[in-house]
Design a protein around this motif. Structure first.
Motif, mmCIF file in Angstrom:
data_model
loop_
_atom_site.group_PDB
_atom_site.id
_atom_site.type_symbol
_atom_site.label_atom_id
_atom_site.label_comp_id
_atom_site.label_asym_id
_atom_site.label_seq_id
_atom_site.Cartn_x
_atom_site.Cartn_y
_atom_site.Cartn_z
ATOM 1 N N THR A 45 0.817 -1.222 0.000
ATOM 2 C CA THR A 45 0.000 0.000 0.000
ATOM 3 C C THR A 45 0.847 1.265 0.000
ATOM 4 O O THR A 45 0.318 2.357 -0.243
ATOM 5 N N SER A 46 2.144 1.118 0.269
ATOM 6 C CA SER A 46 3.020 2.292 0.414
ATOM 7 C C SER A 46 4.251 2.244 -0.493
ATOM 8 O O SER A 46 4.908 3.269 -0.683
ATOM 9 N N GLN A 80 -11.899 9.135 8.381
ATOM 10 C CA GLN A 80 -12.783 8.633 7.331
ATOM 11 C C GLN A 80 -11.976 7.910 6.256
ATOM 12 O O GLN A 80 -12.459 6.971 5.631
ATOM 13 N N MET A 81 -10.715 8.366 6.028
ATOM 14 C CA MET A 81 -9.885 7.706 5.017
ATOM 15 C C MET A 81 -9.610 6.257 5.392
ATOM 16 O O MET A 81 -9.721 5.369 4.552
ATOM 17 N N ALA A 82 -9.242 6.025 6.649
ATOM 18 C CA ALA A 82 -8.983 4.640 7.079
ATOM 19 C C ALA A 82 -10.278 3.839 7.005
ATOM 20 O O ALA A 82 -10.291 2.700 6.517
ATOM 21 N N SER A 84 -12.719 4.291 4.977
ATOM 22 C CA SER A 84 -12.960 3.992 3.552
ATOM 23 C C SER A 84 -12.111 2.831 3.066
ATOM 24 O O SER A 84 -12.530 2.088 2.182
ATOM 25 N N GLY A 85 -10.911 2.722 3.615
ATOM 26 C CA GLY A 85 -9.970 1.717 3.132
ATOM 27 C C GLY A 85 -10.208 0.319 3.662
ATOM 28 O O GLY A 85 -9.748 -0.656 3.070
ATOM 29 N N THR A 142 -3.178 12.083 19.541
ATOM 30 C CA THR A 142 -4.030 12.397 20.701
ATOM 31 C C THR A 142 -5.034 11.271 20.951
ATOM 32 O O THR A 142 -5.322 10.938 22.100
ATOM 33 N N VAL A 166 0.825 8.901 11.819
ATOM 34 C CA VAL A 166 1.951 9.408 11.037
ATOM 35 C C VAL A 166 2.220 10.847 11.440
ATOM 36 O O VAL A 166 1.276 11.583 11.750
ATOM 37 N N GLY A 167 3.483 11.241 11.459
ATOM 38 C CA GLY A 167 3.747 12.667 11.627
ATOM 39 C C GLY A 167 4.881 13.022 12.538
ATOM 40 O O GLY A 167 5.705 12.174 12.893
ATOM 41 N N LYS A 192 6.571 7.150 10.650
ATOM 42 C CA LYS A 192 5.741 6.723 9.517
ATOM 43 C C LYS A 192 4.485 5.982 9.948
ATOM 44 O O LYS A 192 4.425 5.395 11.028
ATOM 45 N N GLY A 193 3.518 5.966 9.050
ATOM 46 C CA GLY A 193 2.240 5.318 9.276
ATOM 47 C C GLY A 193 1.218 6.017 8.399
ATOM 48 O O GLY A 193 1.567 6.536 7.339
ATOM 49 N N SER A 195 -3.353 6.614 7.459
ATOM 50 C CA SER A 195 -4.660 5.979 7.307
ATOM 51 C C SER A 195 -4.586 4.793 6.358
ATOM 52 O O SER A 195 -5.264 3.778 6.567
ATOM 53 N N ASN A 196 -3.762 4.932 5.310
ATOM 54 C CA ASN A 196 -3.621 3.830 4.357
ATOM 55 C C ASN A 196 -2.961 2.619 5.026
ATOM 56 O O ASN A 196 -3.348 1.477 4.786
ATOM 57 N N ALA A 199 -5.515 0.960 7.378
ATOM 58 C CA ALA A 199 -6.479 0.161 6.610
ATOM 59 C C ALA A 199 -5.829 -1.104 6.071
ATOM 60 O O ALA A 199 -6.435 -2.186 6.085
ATOM 61 N N HIS B 44 4.137 15.574 5.005
ATOM 62 C CA HIS B 44 3.312 15.618 6.220
ATOM 63 C C HIS B 44 2.391 14.407 6.316
ATOM 64 O O HIS B 44 2.171 13.859 7.401
ATOM 65 N N SER B 46 2.875 11.441 4.920
ATOM 66 C CA SER B 46 3.572 10.151 4.780
ATOM 67 C C SER B 46 4.790 10.029 5.689
ATOM 68 O O SER B 46 5.302 8.919 5.878
ATOM 69 N N ALA B 47 5.269 11.159 6.219
ATOM 70 C CA ALA B 47 6.549 11.204 6.948
ATOM 71 C C ALA B 47 7.682 10.625 6.103
ATOM 72 O O ALA B 47 8.639 10.070 6.628
ATOM 73 N N GLN B 80 -12.135 5.471 -3.177
ATOM 74 C CA GLN B 80 -12.949 6.098 -2.135
ATOM 75 C C GLN B 80 -12.051 6.689 -1.054
ATOM 76 O O GLN B 80 -12.397 7.686 -0.434
ATOM 77 N N MET B 81 -10.875 6.072 -0.829
ATOM 78 C CA MET B 81 -9.958 6.602 0.183
ATOM 79 C C MET B 81 -9.484 8.002 -0.192
ATOM 80 O O MET B 81 -9.468 8.899 0.653
ATOM 81 N N SER B 84 -12.286 10.376 0.220
ATOM 82 C CA SER B 84 -12.485 10.707 1.640
ATOM 83 C C SER B 84 -11.482 11.738 2.128
ATOM 84 O O SER B 84 -11.787 12.535 3.011
ATOM 85 N N GLY B 85 -10.278 11.680 1.585
ATOM 86 C CA GLY B 85 -9.207 12.539 2.075
ATOM 87 C C GLY B 85 -9.236 13.958 1.537
ATOM 88 O O GLY B 85 -8.630 14.857 2.122
ATOM 89 N N VAL B 166 0.473 3.908 -6.635
ATOM 90 C CA VAL B 166 1.517 3.248 -5.844
ATOM 91 C C VAL B 166 1.580 1.785 -6.244
ATOM 92 O O VAL B 166 0.552 1.199 -6.555
ATOM 93 N N GLY B 193 3.554 6.442 -3.849
ATOM 94 C CA GLY B 193 2.375 7.265 -4.085
ATOM 95 C C GLY B 193 1.275 6.712 -3.210
ATOM 96 O O GLY B 193 1.542 6.137 -2.159
#
Lengths: 215, 215
Positions: A45-46, A80-82, A84-85, A142, A166-167, A192-193, A195-196, A199, B44, B46-47, B80-81, B84-85, B166, B193
């Protein structure tokens, strides 16, 4: 238009071929058999092989995640992105469902009233769910910190926590906190990390649960 | 519970602080002023600092994307992901909307009838849209290749193509094809990606359009 040479792979076979390539590039590295499909799906996925080093599993985490899925769990995501995935079709086969409380109007209203973040209120909603729960945090440290506090206070008992925010601000810290908790967890250590990734880990567990069910 | 030292950053300031950190870590590298917010937002999300090297912009691509947004464009995503984003609240302020045709039942039905992929049929739907269009492909190289064919045949005239699928099969090839096309584009060269990257690029353009509008 430039002529390009595409690999002749039927659409239905692309995922399998991708997983083969990932397996080849992982080379002679050995991973536990139950963790490997999770690691490969996150790389899928990445396209980022750092996850072969980043992902940390508590003992039995994959097994416990699969058991939760088979028990008809609720997967709680923090975006919502996660949401959706996550493959809801497979999840629903097991009687489970996915939810994301973050953009619920009543969560926003309660957060405003109490001067809390929506992440905090969302985690309290998650803690109040009946039945098995997989918590998948791909964005908000958080949320992950609040979930750990609720667990520490004995108010939240998820079957598995996927901690992959992520961040750059409090992300590493939130994941290091989860790593110290006595709860089944899968963590992408470091910055790293996403929503994708959250999911993808859910789906890797869902597909393993499906394969088990077919056996 | 282990005591952790969290950075004291108000939730509303976390994004700004993150962008500062990213800027510091990019060091003395110089990027065109309009591209920098796009590059930083992808990092931001994806780190992953590889995107400082991966992202390729055709001349004026950011400007053309912002113009499309200000013209009330439709953002077409391939998942859809990614849908959503995308920040629909900001997009709607400009009279725009986001759509994803991939899981429409009639797209699936038409694909089945014609023996085509859903990606192909989705791109034909995108080509038939009225008004300005930003096409954001974060997943399916087949969608990107089909979009390039439609552009080559003069049947599709997007204002900007965000080409960031990706993966491992035909992904690199599809992006190299887009790089040869005479259409405004932003491409993540190589394997990396994803839907999160596609959405981040859309949002970077949306926030620039908003900032411009406020000036």
């Amino acid at each position: 238009m430039k002529k390009i040479q595409l690999q002749r792979v039927a659409p239905a076979d692309i995922e399998e071929r991708s997983m083969e390539i990932i397996g080849q590039e992982l080379g002679e590295r050995v991973f536990p058999a139950d963790q490997l499909p999770v690691i490969k799906r996150v790389i899928h996925t990445s396209a980022d092989f750092d996850y072969a080093d980043n992902l940390v599993f508590s003992a039995g985490a994959v097994e416990q995640g699969i058991a939760a899925i088979k028990g008809g769990c609720t997967i709680v995501t923090d975006t919502q992105m996660a949401f959706s995935g996550v493959n809801k079709r497979v999840l629903e086969k097991f009687g489970g469902k996915a939810v994301c409380f973050m953009s619920d109007p009543d969560v926003a209203a309660e957060a405003r009233e109490r001067g809390e973040t929506r992440a905090t209120v969302s985690m309290e909603r998650a803690a109040a769910l009946e039945g098995p729960v997989i918590l998948a945090v791909g964005n908000a440290p958080t949320a992950l910190v609040r979930a750990c506090q609720l667990m520490d206070e004995g108010k939240f008992h998820p079957d598995l926590v996927i901690g992959v925010p992520v961040g750059f601000v409090n992300v590493v810290e939130s994941k290091e906190l989860l790593l110290t908790m006595d709860v089944p967890h899968i963590v992408a250590r470091g910055r790293k990390g996403g929503s994708n990734v959250a999911a993808a880990i859910c789906n890797a567990l869902l597909y393993q649960a499906s394969n088990n069910a077919r056996e």
